[in-house]
Scaffold this active site. Structure first.
Site, short mmCIF file in Angstrom:
data_model
loop_
_atom_site.label_atom_id
_atom_site.label_comp_id
_atom_site.label_asym_id
_atom_site.label_seq_id
_atom_site.Cartn_x
_atom_site.Cartn_y
_atom_site.Cartn_z
N ALA A 254 36.79 43.87 48.70
CA ALA A 254 36.30 42.98 49.76
C ALA A 254 35.04 42.22 49.35
O ALA A 254 34.44 41.53 50.16
CB ALA A 254 36.03 43.79 51.03
N TYR B 244 50.02 41.00 33.01
CA TYR B 244 49.62 40.75 34.42
C TYR B 244 50.89 40.68 35.26
O TYR B 244 50.97 41.30 36.34
CB TYR B 244 48.80 39.46 34.55
CG TYR B 244 48.46 39.18 36.01
CD1 TYR B 244 47.60 40.01 36.72
CD2 TYR B 244 49.02 38.09 36.68
CE1 TYR B 244 47.32 39.78 38.07
CE2 TYR B 244 48.74 37.84 38.03
CZ TYR B 244 47.88 38.69 38.71
OH TYR B 244 47.61 38.47 40.05
N ARG C 220 30.85 46.15 43.46
CA ARG C 220 29.54 45.49 43.55
C ARG C 220 28.85 45.84 44.87
O ARG C 220 29.09 45.21 45.90
CB ARG C 220 29.71 43.97 43.37
CG ARG C 220 30.00 43.62 41.90
CD ARG C 220 30.39 42.19 41.73
NE ARG C 220 31.73 41.90 42.19
CZ ARG C 220 32.32 40.71 42.09
NH1 ARG C 220 31.67 39.70 41.55
NH2 ARG C 220 33.55 40.53 42.53
P1 NDP Z 1 38.66 37.95 43.19
O1 NDP Z 1 38.29 38.14 41.77
O2 NDP Z 1 37.94 36.91 43.97
O3 NDP Z 1 38.54 39.34 43.97
C1 NDP Z 1 39.04 40.53 43.41
C2 NDP Z 1 38.50 41.72 44.19
O4 NDP Z 1 39.04 42.91 43.63
C3 NDP Z 1 37.00 41.82 44.15
O5 NDP Z 1 36.50 42.18 45.41
C4 NDP Z 1 36.75 42.96 43.16
O6 NDP Z 1 35.59 43.70 43.53
C5 NDP Z 1 38.01 43.83 43.37
N1 NDP Z 1 38.28 44.64 42.20
C6 NDP Z 1 38.71 44.23 40.99
N2 NDP Z 1 38.80 45.27 40.15
C7 NDP Z 1 38.40 46.37 40.86
C8 NDP Z 1 38.25 47.72 40.53
N3 NDP Z 1 38.54 48.20 39.31
N4 NDP Z 1 37.82 48.59 41.49
C9 NDP Z 1 37.53 48.12 42.72
N5 NDP Z 1 37.65 46.85 43.09
C10 NDP Z 1 38.08 45.97 42.16
O7 NDP Z 1 40.23 37.63 43.18
P2 NDP Z 1 41.29 37.43 44.37
O8 NDP Z 1 40.67 37.55 45.68
O9 NDP Z 1 42.04 36.21 44.04
O10 NDP Z 1 42.26 38.67 44.05
C11 NDP Z 1 42.64 39.60 45.04
C12 NDP Z 1 44.08 40.05 44.76
O11 NDP Z 1 44.95 38.92 44.89
C13 NDP Z 1 44.32 40.61 43.36
O12 NDP Z 1 45.18 41.73 43.47
C14 NDP Z 1 45.04 39.47 42.64
O13 NDP Z 1 45.87 39.92 41.61
C15 NDP Z 1 45.84 38.89 43.79
N6 NDP Z 1 46.30 37.52 43.62
C16 NDP Z 1 45.41 36.52 43.38
C17 NDP Z 1 45.88 35.22 43.24
C18 NDP Z 1 44.97 34.09 42.91
O14 NDP Z 1 45.46 33.04 42.45
N7 NDP Z 1 43.67 34.19 43.13
C19 NDP Z 1 47.30 34.90 43.39
C20 NDP Z 1 48.14 36.04 43.63
C21 NDP Z 1 47.65 37.30 43.76
P3 NDP Z 1 34.46 44.20 42.51
O15 NDP Z 1 34.47 43.29 41.33
O16 NDP Z 1 33.21 44.16 43.32
O17 NDP Z 1 34.89 45.59 42.19
C1 8X3 Z 2 47.83 35.01 40.45
C2 8X3 Z 2 48.75 33.85 40.44
O1 8X3 Z 2 50.17 32.35 38.95
O2 8X3 Z 2 47.89 32.80 38.26
O3 8X3 Z 2 48.54 36.20 40.70
O4 8X3 Z 2 49.57 34.50 38.07
S1 8X3 Z 2 49.11 33.36 38.85
#
Ligand code: NDP
Ligand code: 8X3
Length: 246
Positions: free
Chosen positions: A10, A153, A35
């Site tokens: 979050a 991925y 974080r």
């Molecule tokens: P962000 O990088 O903005 O957010 C990712 C979040 O995941 C952060 O809050 C981070 O928190 C947390 N996170 C990552 N690794 C860990 C860990 N090891 N432990 C705890 N928390 C973790 O990316 P998005 O909001 O885009 O991503 C969220 C989800 O959406 C992911 O699962 C991603 O694969 C998925 N997704 C994203 C897409 C995109 O294009 N953006 C498309 C499709 C799916 P912190 O670093 O503080 O731990």
């Molecule tokens: C994130 C979307 O297309 O970059 O899951 O893999 S893509």
């Protein structure tokens, strides 16, 4: 009685947008991430503005012991979790299979697959006891179709797709709904993390697109979780208008 939603990841992007959406709707929140400062700031802001309660938990979802330590014995007032949003996740690198870094692969599998499993197993007993619940897993279009340099991925998100299907089949006897949300390009910190801070490469990801926003995905998740108890959206793919798939 207040409703509780647990959102992993979050501190940024989709997870943060979900926190805001559910806070405005009056839910109490359990928010997680690594974080701490960001979680504390979000907690203070959302509690003050919305008059809700927030439990902020700092841990790495890859660390099974830490997940259990924080989630398996929640204080009684936080155990009635209505919705779990398994959102924490990342891509590390975008390399051809033969060039890719094994550590990046391990990080993605440990976070996107193992982390989701650890959190789900820790939270499920509360939902089973309540005989209801809704689990929302954030997959991806990358879990539906493999693209060049997406290899592991994509594999991690294909695994999320299979886990969502398996959860849905096995948990319906407990009256637990499972929804898989599969977004295309969403402009968050995702690409900056994937390209390890290279802002130019990160920005180029969205060239020629009006990408989705975290708020678009939060609105969609919120909709799915507000349907009548007998309705479950199983699997939803959402892209921006200029993107047909990966
Ligand atoms: P962000 O990088 O903005 O957010 C990712 C979040 O995941 C952060 O809050 C981070 O928190 C947390 N996170 C990552 N690794 C860990 C860990 N090891 N432990 C705890 N928390 C973790 O990316 P998005 O909001 O885009 O991503 C969220 C989800 O959406 C992911 O699962 C991603 O694969 C998925 N997704 C994203 C897409 C995109 O294009 N953006 C498309 C499709 C799916 P912190 O670093 O503080 O731990
Ligand atoms: C994130 C979307 O297309 O970059 O899951 O893999 S893509």
């Amino acid at each position: 009685m207040s409703k509780i939603v647990l959102i992993t990841g979050a501190t940024s992007g989709i997870g943060k947008a979900c926190a805001v959406k559910y806070a405005v709707a009056g839910y109490d929140l359990i928010i997680t991430g690594r974080r701490a400062e960001r979680l504390t700031a979000l907690k203070e802001e959302l509690e003050q503005v919305n008059g809700i309660k927030i439990l902020a938990l700092v841990f790495d979802v890859q660390d099974r012991k830490a997940v259990d330590h924080h989630l398996a014995s929640l204080p009684a007032e936080w155990q009635n979790i209505d919705i779990l949003i398994n959102n924490a996740g990342l891509a590390a690198g975008r390399d051809l299979f033969d060039d890719a870094d094994m550590e990046d692969w391990e990080t993605m599998l440990n976070t996107n697959v193992h982390g989701l499993l650890y959190v789900s197993k820790a939270v499920l007993p509360y939902m089973v006891a309540l005989k209801k619940g809704h689990i929302v897993n954030i997959g991806s279009v990358a879990g539906k179709e493999v693209y060049e340099r997406g290899n592991v991925y994509c594999a991690s998100k294909f695994a999320v797709d299979a886990i969502s299907q398996g959860m849905r089949i096995d948990l319906l006897r407990h009256n637990i709904r499972v929804t898989s949300i599969n977004p295309g390009a969403v402009e968050t910190e995702f690409s900056e993390v994937r390209f390890k801070g290279d802002k130019e490469k990160a920005t180029a990801t969205y060239n020629g697109l009006t990408p989705l926003t975290g708020e678009d995905i939060a609105d969609t998740i919120f909709y799915c979780t507000q349907l009548p108890p007998h309705v479950c959206i199983n699997d939803l793919v959402i892209t921006c208008t200029q993107q047909a798939g990966t």
